[in-house]
Design an enzyme around this catalytic site. Structure first.
Site, PDB file in Angstrom:
ATOM      1  N   ASN A  32       0.710  -1.370  -0.087  1.00  0.00           N
ATOM      2  CA  ASN A  32      -0.066   0.209   0.132  1.00  0.00           C
ATOM      3  C   ASN A  32       0.950   1.218   0.013  1.00  0.00           C
ATOM      4  O   ASN A  32       0.165   2.340   0.197  1.00  0.00           O
ATOM      5  CB  ASN A  32      -0.848  -0.092   1.190  1.00  0.00           C
ATOM      6  N   TYR A 145       2.895  -2.751  17.898  1.00  0.00           N
ATOM      7  CA  TYR A 145       3.685  -3.629  16.871  1.00  0.00           C
ATOM      8  C   TYR A 145       3.978  -4.865  17.577  1.00  0.00           C
ATOM      9  O   TYR A 145       3.730  -5.882  17.001  1.00  0.00           O
ATOM     10  CB  TYR A 145       5.004  -2.935  16.556  1.00  0.00           C
TER      11      TYR A 145
END
Ligand code: NAD
Ligand code: UDP
Length: 310
Positions: A32, A145
């Site tokens: 993306n 994360y």
């Protein structure tokens, strides 16, 4: 083979796509372009075996037929995955992984997750073995994360256990090299960029924290070996040579002797791990893999690359 590489326009992904094309596979590079760049894959676009798809893995991907999937899509540098984009990071790790696992199940494909040494958090065991469960803050700035990647590992393991899907988990330790973005904020690129521009070299904390740095070519070889192995449990991939961050600053300054940069000390970010070094016994035994490229040689290649792009 027909291989999908998500995050293929990023640092490790673009190196992996190159290697797979050299091996004459057909490669779908899906990205993306959040932290990746078209520049990283520009010259691959002319290769008839290379197809680039602009897509977010948080959306379904049932339209592709593939035999192997490498899931690398996820911002990896602390400044990129924190702050405003932290929720996107967790979504990418969890919803993105689910979408890819479903795609793998539908195609009966083998799927490899790019996991991370961050799943060990600020480790209380040193060096880190795959059996260590980690010491991770659930609510800190790195949690989007760390916890996202931990949850992704859980999903991969459950798809293997429940559906017998051929899943691989590769726990990547700090990796550096060609096609790293000079602006992504990680230590090697920051220090080289600062030294080349005569800017202050910014050590966070007192520089006594340690990391172990693997050159990207070694890592990519290990990932391909793992993908094509029979092994379904997590494997650490990294270079076990451990350095303090202050040593890294000094080595880089020695390699750029014309630099007028001075070392300065800044605040240490919250939850910055104190020590990190992989135990790679499993990778040696199961994959017959260990890193070949010395830090000094890898840094020379990275400095040359960053001189070109800056
Ligand atoms: P990178 O930021 O250069 O590459 C990540 C790529 O994923 C980028 O091209 C980005 O645009 C793309 N991406 C992000 N979110 C996406 C989404 N939702 N859909 C599609 N594409 C998306 O980082 P990298 O260093 O190449 O890391 C690649 C993978 O390896 C990451 O999953 C990272 O967690 C893992 N990893 C890297 C390191 C390291 O030291 N480089 C260490 C441990 C783990
Ligand atoms: N670091 C630093 N100066 C910088 C960038 C990073 O001292 O300009 C430190 C950071 O605090 C950490 C280590 O270098 O202790 C590695 O940071 P990086 O962001 O590369 O990766 P991490 O292992 O933290 O994900």
């Amino acid at each position: 083979m027909i291989i999908l590489v998500t995050g293929g326009a990023g640092f490790i992904g673009s190196n992996l796509c190159r290697k797979l094309l050299e091996q004459e596979h057909k490669v779908y590079c899906l990205d993306n372009f959040y932290t990746g760049s078209k520049k990283n894959i520009e010259e691959l676009l002319n290769n008839e075996n290379f197809i680039c798809l602009n897509h977010d893995i948080c959306n379904s991907m049932s339209f592709i037929k593939v035999e192997q999937i490498y899931n690398l899509a996820c911002p990896a540098s602390p400044p990129a995955y924190q702050g405003f984009h932290s929720i996107e990071t967790t979504k990418t790790c969890v919803i993105g992984s689910l979408n890819l696992l479903e795609l793998a199940k539908k195609n009966n494909a083998t799927i490899l997750q790019a996991s991370t040494s961050e799943i060990y958090g600020n480790p209380l065991e040193h060096p880190q073995k795959e059996t260590y469960f980690g010491n991770v803050n659930i609510n800190g700035p790195r949690s989007c994360y760390d916890e996202g990647k931990r949850c992704a590992e859980t999903l991969f393991t459950d798809y293997n256990r429940l559906y017998n899907l051929d899943t691989k988990i590769c726990r990547i330790f700090n990796t550096y090299g060609k096609y790293m973005s000079p602006d992504d904020g990680r230590v090697v690129t920051n220090f080289i960029k600062q030294a080349l521009r005569d800017e202050d070299i910014t050590i966070y904390g007192d520089g006594s924290q340690t990391r172990s740095f693997c050159y990207v070519d070694d890592l990519v070889n290990g990932m391909i070996k793992l993908m094509n192995s029979e092994y379904n449990k997590p494997v650490n991939l990294g270079n076990p040579e451990e350095y303090t961050i202050k040593q890294i600053a000094e080595i880089i300054l020695e390699k750029i002797p014309q630099s007028k940069s001075k070392i300065v000390f800044k605040d240490l970010p919250q939850d910055d791990p104190v020590k990190r070094k992989p135990d790679i016994t499993v990778a040696k035994q199961v994959l017959n893999w260990q890193p070949e490229i010395k830090l000094s040689d890898g840094l020379d290649k990275t400095i040359e690359y960053l001189k070109e792009v800056l």
